[in-house]
Design an enzyme around this catalytic site. Structure first.
Site, PDB file in Angstrom:
ATOM      1  N   ARG A 231       0.886  -1.184   0.000  1.00 41.08           N
ATOM      2  CA  ARG A 231       0.000   0.000   0.000  1.00 41.08           C
ATOM      3  C   ARG A 231       0.909   1.214   0.000  1.00 41.08           C
ATOM      4  NH1 ARG A 231      -5.288   1.513   3.583  1.00 41.08           N
ATOM      5  NH2 ARG A 231      -6.149   0.146   2.005  1.00 41.08           N
TER       6      ARG A 231
ATOM      7  N   HIS B  79      -7.538   1.000  -6.190  1.00 42.38           N
ATOM      8  CA  HIS B  79      -7.739   0.160  -5.005  1.00 42.38           C
ATOM      9  C   HIS B  79      -8.459  -1.114  -5.447  1.00 42.38           C
ATOM     10  CE1 HIS B  79      -7.974  -1.116  -1.005  1.00 42.38           C
ATOM     11  NE2 HIS B  79      -8.877  -0.305  -0.498  1.00 42.38           N
TER      12      HIS B  79
ATOM     13  N   GLN C 100     -10.404  -3.777  -3.080  1.00 44.89           N
ATOM     14  CA  GLN C 100     -11.714  -3.350  -2.592  1.00 44.89           C
ATOM     15  C   GLN C 100     -12.813  -3.731  -3.590  1.00 44.89           C
ATOM     16  OE1 GLN C 100     -12.445  -1.641   0.510  1.00 44.89           O
ATOM     17  NE2 GLN C 100     -14.442  -2.401  -0.130  1.00 44.89           N
TER      18      GLN C 100
ATOM     19  N   ASP D 251     -17.242   7.553  -1.482  1.00 41.15           N
ATOM     20  CA  ASP D 251     -15.986   7.424  -0.736  1.00 41.15           C
ATOM     21  C   ASP D 251     -15.695   8.786  -0.108  1.00 41.15           C
ATOM     22  OD1 ASP D 251     -13.500   6.521   0.199  1.00 41.15           O
ATOM     23  OD2 ASP D 251     -12.525   6.584  -1.761  1.00 41.15           O
TER      24      ASP D 251
ATOM     25  N   CYS E 283     -16.440   1.972   0.771  1.00 42.68           N
ATOM     26  CA  CYS E 283     -15.267   1.135   1.084  1.00 42.68           C
ATOM     27  C   CYS E 283     -14.830   1.283   2.531  1.00 42.68           C
ATOM     28  CB  CYS E 283     -14.135   1.455   0.125  1.00 42.68           C
ATOM     29  SG  CYS E 283     -13.491   3.130   0.262  1.00 42.68           S
TER      30      CYS E 283
ATOM     31  N   ARG F 277     -13.687  -8.302   2.206  1.00 39.63           N
ATOM     32  CA  ARG F 277     -12.258  -8.088   1.897  1.00 39.63           C
ATOM     33  C   ARG F 277     -11.471  -9.353   2.233  1.00 39.63           C
ATOM     34  NH1 ARG F 277     -10.179  -2.980   1.781  1.00 39.63           N
ATOM     35  NH2 ARG F 277      -8.304  -4.087   1.139  1.00 39.63           N
TER      36      ARG F 277
HETATM   37  N1  NVA Z   1      -9.962   6.927  -1.342  1.00 39.90           N
HETATM   38  C1  NVA Z   1      -9.608   6.484  -0.016  1.00 39.90           C
HETATM   39  C2  NVA Z   1      -9.866   5.025   0.145  1.00 39.90           C
HETATM   40  C3  NVA Z   1      -9.529   4.474   1.510  1.00 39.90           C
HETATM   41  C4  NVA Z   1      -9.747   2.993   1.616  1.00 39.90           C
HETATM   42  C5  NVA Z   1      -8.148   6.811   0.255  1.00 39.90           C
HETATM   43  O1  NVA Z   1      -7.315   6.595  -0.636  1.00 39.90           O
HETATM   44  O2  NVA Z   1      -7.843   7.292   1.340  1.00 39.90           O
HETATM   45  N1   CP Z   2     -11.275   0.113   2.652  1.00 44.93           N
HETATM   46  C1   CP Z   2      -9.998   0.024   3.089  1.00 44.93           C
HETATM   47  O1   CP Z   2      -9.056  -0.258   2.342  1.00 44.93           O
HETATM   48  O2   CP Z   2      -9.837   0.241   4.423  1.00 44.93           O
HETATM   49  P1   CP Z   2      -8.473   0.415   5.224  1.00 44.93           P
HETATM   50  O3   CP Z   2      -7.863   1.722   4.796  1.00 44.93           O
HETATM   51  O4   CP Z   2      -8.876   0.396   6.658  1.00 44.93           O
HETATM   52  O5   CP Z   2      -7.545  -0.723   4.869  1.00 44.93           O
END
Ligand code: NVA
Ligand code: CP
Length: 301
Positions: A103, A130, A133, A218, A258, A286
């Site tokens: 990540r 992502h 997800q 989101d 998500c 997930r």
């Molecule tokens: N768009 C959000 C998704 C988090 C799971 C982010 O990147 O923070």
């Molecule tokens: N939806 C998601 O990826 O959550 P986290 O940021 O908690 O991993």
């Protein structure tokens, strides 16, 4: 060549369909208490340059349920965080572990890691995508409503990493996607164009929600955009998914997010905590969808 999972489009149509069915099967096994330690002694390296609750816990739990192990690596404690090159880290880690999830911020860094890795690499979120997800989201849709093919999904809010993965999912699973974003927050043009006429782009959330089979949104400011929070709150003020918006969708439309969610910003409490919301199933999935993904990647010849 190793198969990685850097975007959804790394899966063929058949792999994607099979993966969703397998996720449902693995979920049933888990619920039945059936031991399924297919990957004893296999180890996943988990590199997090951004925070996480769901992603970390789902991957770690999944590896344990498979009889394996996962190692959490944060930039605070590793040499990656002190500037060891990605290429070197990828070569070293992949000589020890069997699979890696990453990540991070730039999709390019993930791609570079994968290029130098001798084991499969999973995108566990970048600024661009992502995809994990989306596997969970599609599984959740299928469990509640059956095949997603030909259905209409409304994406309300930012043209961000999740939105980009929804566009790729529309291609892979063949559904229609109505995207409503404020001007200036549209998704990437190339990703959009590649998806062709499956996508309808508008600045009007009401138009996007008309007759939709599912509505999703989101956060307005993603990880790394914290300083833009106030400016984004102003730009997205009329993009909250609330009861009025949900009324425009099909009567039995599902609501997904998500997570993490900000109640009364991108979604009203009445919607996310209401009857059409399936966000807890979505979060749980997930685990199951990623187990199906790990299995696919570890079993490749
Ligand atoms: N768009 C959000 C998704 C988090 C799971 C982010 O990147 O923070
Ligand atoms: N939806 C998601 O990826 O959550 P986290 O940021 O908690 O991993």
């Amino acid at each position: 060549m190793i198969q990685h999972f850097l975007t959804l489009l790394d899966l063929s149509d058949v792999q994607a369909q099979t993966l969703i069915q397998r996720a449902i099967e693995l979920k049933a096994k888990q619920k039945a208490g059936e031991i399924h330690e297919y990957f004893r002694n296999k180890v996943m390296g988990m590199i997090f340059d951004k925070s996480s609750t769901r992603t970390r816990v789902s991957f770690e739990t999944g590896m344990v349920q498979f009889g394996g192990h996962a190692i959490f690596l944060s930039p605070r404690d590793t040499q990656l965080g002190r500037g060891e090159p990605i290429e070197d880290s990828a070569r070293v880690l992949s000589r020890m572990v069997d699979i890696v999830m990453l990540r991070t911020f730039d999709q390019e860094n993930l791609e570079r890691f994968a290029e130098y890795s001798s084991v499969p690499v999973i995108n566990a979120l970048t600024d661009m995508y992502h995809p994990c997800q989306l596997l969970a989201d599609v599984q959740t849709y299928v469990e509640h409503r059956g095949d997603i093919k030909g259905k209409t999904i409304a994406w309300i809010g930012d043209g961000n990493n999740m939105c980009h993965s929804y566009i790729n999912a529309a291609r892979l699973f063949d559904f229609k996607l109505n995207i409503a974003t404020p001007t200036g927050f549209e998704p990437d043009t190339n990703i959009l164009q590649a998806a062709g006429d499956r996508i309808m782009l508008t600045t009007d959330p009401a138009q996007a929600c008309q007759h939709a089979d599912m509505v999703t949104t989101d956060v307005w400011a993603s990880m790394g955009q914290e300083e833009e929070q106030a400016q984004r709150e102003a730009a997205f003020a009329s993009f909250q998914v609330d009861d009025n918006l949900m009324k425009l969708a099909q009567k039995d439309a599902l609501f997904m997010h998500c997570l993490p969610a900000h109640r009364e910003e991108e979604v009203s409490a009445t919607v996310i905590d209401g009857e059409q919301s399936v966000v807890w199933d979505q979060a749980e999935n997930r685990l199951h969808a990623q187990k199906a993904l790990i299995e696919l990647l570890l079993n490749q010849k």
